[in-house]
Design an enzyme around this catalytic site. Structure first.
Site, mmCIF file in Angstrom:
data_model
loop_
_atom_site.group_PDB
_atom_site.id
_atom_site.type_symbol
_atom_site.label_atom_id
_atom_site.label_comp_id
_atom_site.label_asym_id
_atom_site.label_seq_id
_atom_site.Cartn_x
_atom_site.Cartn_y
_atom_site.Cartn_z
ATOM 1 N N TYR A 1 0.849 -1.193 0.000
ATOM 2 C CA TYR A 1 0.000 0.000 0.000
ATOM 3 C C TYR A 1 0.879 1.235 0.000
ATOM 4 O O TYR A 1 1.797 1.341 0.812
ATOM 5 C CB TYR A 1 -0.922 0.026 1.228
ATOM 6 N N GLU B 1 -0.424 4.791 -0.585
ATOM 7 C CA GLU B 1 -1.203 6.012 -0.806
ATOM 8 C C GLU B 1 -0.316 7.233 -0.615
ATOM 9 O O GLU B 1 0.478 7.300 0.328
ATOM 10 C CB GLU B 1 -2.390 6.068 0.164
ATOM 11 N N ASP C 1 -5.123 13.899 -25.633
ATOM 12 C CA ASP C 1 -5.279 12.517 -25.154
ATOM 13 C C ASP C 1 -4.639 11.624 -26.214
ATOM 14 O O ASP C 1 -5.249 11.311 -27.228
ATOM 15 C CB ASP C 1 -6.772 12.224 -24.984
ATOM 16 N N THR D 1 -2.841 6.318 -22.298
ATOM 17 C CA THR D 1 -2.756 4.953 -21.802
ATOM 18 C C THR D 1 -1.336 4.483 -22.081
ATOM 19 O O THR D 1 -0.607 5.100 -22.862
ATOM 20 C CB THR D 1 -3.728 4.008 -22.540
ATOM 21 N N LYS E 1 -1.304 0.688 -25.387
ATOM 22 C CA LYS E 1 -1.644 0.646 -26.817
ATOM 23 C C LYS E 1 -0.338 0.651 -27.618
ATOM 24 O O LYS E 1 0.491 -0.225 -27.385
ATOM 25 C CB LYS E 1 -2.621 1.768 -27.132
ATOM 26 N N ARG F 1 -1.341 -2.510 -18.897
ATOM 27 C CA ARG F 1 -2.655 -1.846 -19.009
ATOM 28 C C ARG F 1 -2.753 -0.753 -17.961
ATOM 29 O O ARG F 1 -2.983 -1.029 -16.785
ATOM 30 C CB ARG F 1 -3.767 -2.880 -18.831
#
Ligand SMILES: *Cc1c(COP(=O)(O)O)cnc(C)c1O
Length: 419
Positions: free
Chosen positions: A55, A57, A201, A227, A230, A236
């Site tokens: 974790y 954060e 984008d 992203t 691609k 991903r």
């Protein structure tokens, strides 16, 4: 590849069998979905690593939990590599995927109800660029531009006029189904002139930009999202790049704004992918993607298939079945894509600009070359594949043709095994 998941085989044969079948599918079919790619084993290993257990954060050196020394190292490395690869002032590598990355940008820089100017969705815009069924269309007031009816390309003078009339707070460029180069300089100049924030984008073309086969929106564009899975060929996921003056707001919007603990295994995999994209081989790869798309486009056109804008400058091709003589009617995209799938050729039905049909029965098929190129295919394979696709679409009621081509597809795939 199967050797990497031998523990699943032992512990959970049910899931193993499904993964094995998907592996076989990826091996034995020609995958032409332009938004997909096959990432390297190194990326897969990082993504499947023990970095998933922590974790974290917060951001490097500003975490809410102890024990983040090495997590900080990997996230800092990913940030530095992303900035270098794309020539960006600031990078946030935490967004879990493209859609939340776009959400974070809107939340960071706009108020609900503000006006955003984006591309008409049936002309190639993404769901997060104002679809009424998406948060973007529900929370923001979208105005749209589209491609020219004749050229099926963007006309920047028209975009400018619309921007001057609409006075949006933010202008989005970058698309999911636009086969031509994007003039990011002009987009930014329009945004500056109407007092809007410029956002690009680049989800689809990030790899092409990293390989310098498509002009970059950086460093001048205010905010860039992409992203990483691609053309960039990473895990991903997604990242946000921006000017220093927006950094704080963007970081706050990602965490604590919309996400909790970052996926550090994926961040490690992004770091690996960014290093791969800086290598000279990656440049060769992206050049080959575009060469392959051009050869495939030419072969299709020689065989009577109508392409939106009559060709491509990038990795993707949009076939217009209404203006393809042998089909000649609207709403045939899904039928065409299913016929291709029967032969082992995987594409997706897609709307075309000014599509008279609906998004559920679109009139086009979208395809692209990132995966075929990753597998090592070149000009001669593109010609063969273009002939197959044309033959199937030009004979949509002939099942025998697809059965015969299916055999040939398998044989071709067996010569280009990637994993
Ligand atoms: C793929 C894509 C996205 C969304 O990415 P997800 O990871 O599927 O959420 C956003 N914008 C554009 C232009 C895309 O092509």
């Amino acid at each position: 590849m199967i050797d990497m998941i031998e523990n699943i085989q032992k512990e959970d044969p049910e899931v193993f069998t499904i993964i094995e079948k998907e592996m076989e599918r990826q091996r034995n079919q020609l995958n032409l979905i332009p938004s997909e790619n096959y990432c390297s084993r190194a990326v897969l290993e990082a993504s499947g690593s023990i970095m998933t257990n922590k974790y974290a954060e917060g951001y490097p050196k500003k975490r809410y939990y102890q024990g983040n020394r090495f997590i900080d190292d990997v996230e800092t490395l990913a940030i530095e590599r992303a900035k270098k690869l794309f020539n960006a002032e600031h990078a946030n590598v935490q967004p879990n995927s493209g859609s939340p990355a776009n959400m974070a940008v809107y939340f960071a820089l706009l108020e609900p109800g503000d006006k955003i100017l984006g591309m008409n969705l049936s002309h190639g815009g993404h769901l997060t660029h104002g679809s009424p069924v998406n948060f973007s269309g529900k929370f923001y007031n979208f105005a749209e531009y589209g491609v020219d009816r004749e050229t099926e390309r963007l006309d920047m003078d028209v975009v400018r006029k619309i921007a001057e009339k609409e006075k949006p707070k933010l202008i989005v460029s970058g698309y999911t189904a636009y086969p031509r180069l994007i003039d990011f300089k002009e987009f930014h100049s329009i945004a500056e002139d109407v007092g809007a924030i410029s956002m690009a984008d680049i989800a689809h073309i990030a790899g092409l930009i990293a390989g310098k086969v498509h002009p970059s929106p950086l460093p001048f564009t205010d905010v860039v999202t992409t992203t990483t899975h691609k053309t960039l060929r990473g895990p991903r996921s997604a990242i946000i790049l921006c000017k220093e003056k927006f950094a704080k707001k963007i970081d706050m919007a990602v965490f604590p704004g919309i996400q909790g603990g970052p996926h550090e295994h994926t961040i490690a995999a992004k770091a690996v992918a960014f290093a791969e994209a800086m290598k000279p081989e990656f440049k060769d790869y992206t050049q080959q993607i575009v060469k392959n798309a051009k050869t495939l486009a030419e072969t299709l056109m020689e065989n009577g298939i109508k392409l939106v804008s009559n060709g491509t400058d990038n990795h993707l091709i949009l076939m217009d079945l209404i203006n393809t003589k042998s089909v000649g009617k609207d709403g045939m995209g899904k039928h065409g894509a299913e016929a291709l799938e029967e032969a082992g050729i995987i594409t997706n039905a897609n709307t075309i600009p000014f599509d008279p049909s609906t998004p559920f029965r679109p009139s086009g098929i979208r395809l692209g070359t990132p995966i075929l190129t990753t597998c090592g295919m070149k000009k001669s394979e593109m010609k063969v594949i273009g002939e197959w696709i044309s033959k199937i679409l030009n004979n949509l009621d002939n099942q025998k043709i697809r059965q015969k081509i299916k055999e040939e597809v398998r044989e071709l795939c067996s010569r280009f095994v990637f994993y």
